[in-house]
Design a protein around this motif. Structure first.
Motif: not given
Length: 212
Positions: A30-34
Motif C-alpha cells: 500500500v502506497l500513500g500519497l503524502p
C-alpha cells in the motif's frame, strides 16, 4: 450534501479498507500519497495486513510556464512524460532532463525525510494499492498509476474515499482496478466530505511509516 461522509482520514481509511478486503493476504504493498493520503493508507494497510510506504509525486513544469505540466517525477526514479506537450513545444532534451533532475532531487529529499535510510520498495511483479484522501482533478493519482505500472507493479489499484465522477472515470483507463467510495456529482472539494480535514504533518507521516 446530507452530512459529510467521513469523520476524518482514519475513518475514511477504514471505510476504504472494507472495499479492498479481497486483496488481503495477496502480498499487496500500500502506497500513500503524502501527506494527506498516508493516514488513509495506514488504515488500509492495517486491514489488509500489507506493507505501507509512500510515493512522492512532483510535476515537471515547462520552464517559464511552470503551470503547464510536461510530465511528472515519482519516487524511486520513476518518470512519466506528457508527449503531447513535448511534441507541441519541441523542447530540447537537455531542458527536459534538467527539469527532471531538479524535480527528482526534491522527490528524493522528501522521501528520505519520510523513509530515512530505507531504500524504496521493489515494485516489479508486486500488487500495489495507491491511496490518497480524495481526488480533485486526479492528475497526481494518474501520474502515480502510470509510474508504478511502468516500474512493473501488477495489478495496480487506485483507491480513494471521494472523487468527482470524471476523475474516477479517467483513472479506469490506466489502473487495473479503481475504488472510489463516493462519487458525488456536486463535488465542491475533497475537504467538504470530511468533518475533520486538518492538515497532515510531516511528523505524522513519519510516525505512521515508523509504526508500519
Amino acid at each position: 450534501m446530507a452530512g459529510r461522509a467521513f469523520a476524518d482520514r482514519v475513518d475514511a481509511g477504514r471505510q476504504l479498507a472494507a472495499a479492498l478486503l479481497h486483496h488481503r493476504g495477496g502480498g499487496v504493498l500500500v502506497l500513500g500519497l503524502p501527506r494527506g493520503g498516508v493516514p488513509v493508507a495506514a488504515e488500509v494497510a492495517a486491514a489488509l495486513d500489507a506493507d505501507l510506504d509512500v510515493l512522492v509525486v512532483r510535476k515537471l513544469g515547462v520552464p517559464g510556464h511552470e503551470e503547464l505540466a510536461m510530465g511528472a517525477v515519482a519516487g524511486g526514479g520513476l518518470r512519466v512524460l506528457n508527449d503531447d506537450v513535448l511534441s507541441r513545444l519541441r523542447l530540447a532534451p537537455g531542458v527536459v532532463e534538467a527539469a527532471t533532475a531538479r524535480a527528482a532531487a526534491v522527490v528524493a529529499e522528501r522521501e528520505r525525510d519520510y523513509r530515512g535510510d530505507r531504500p524504496p520498495p521493489d515494485l516489479a511483479g508486486r500488487p500495489v494499492v495507491l491511496v490518497d484522501d480524495g481526488l480533485a482533478t486526479g492528475a497526481t493519482m494518474r501520474v502515480a498509476v502510470q509510474a508504478v505500472s511502468g516500474a512493473g507493479a501488477s495489478p495496480v489499484v487506485a483507491a480513494v474515499p471521494v472523487a468527482p465522477p470524471p476523475a474516477c472515470h479517467a483513472l479506469r483507463a490506466l489502473a487495473d482496478e479503481v475504488v472510489c467510495l463516493r462519487t458525488p456529482p456536486s463535488f465542491v472539494a475533497v475537504g467538504a466530505w470530511y468533518d475533520d480535514f486538518s492538515e497532515t504533518s510531516d511528523d505524522e507521516v513519519r510516525e505512521l511509516l515508523g509504526v508500519a
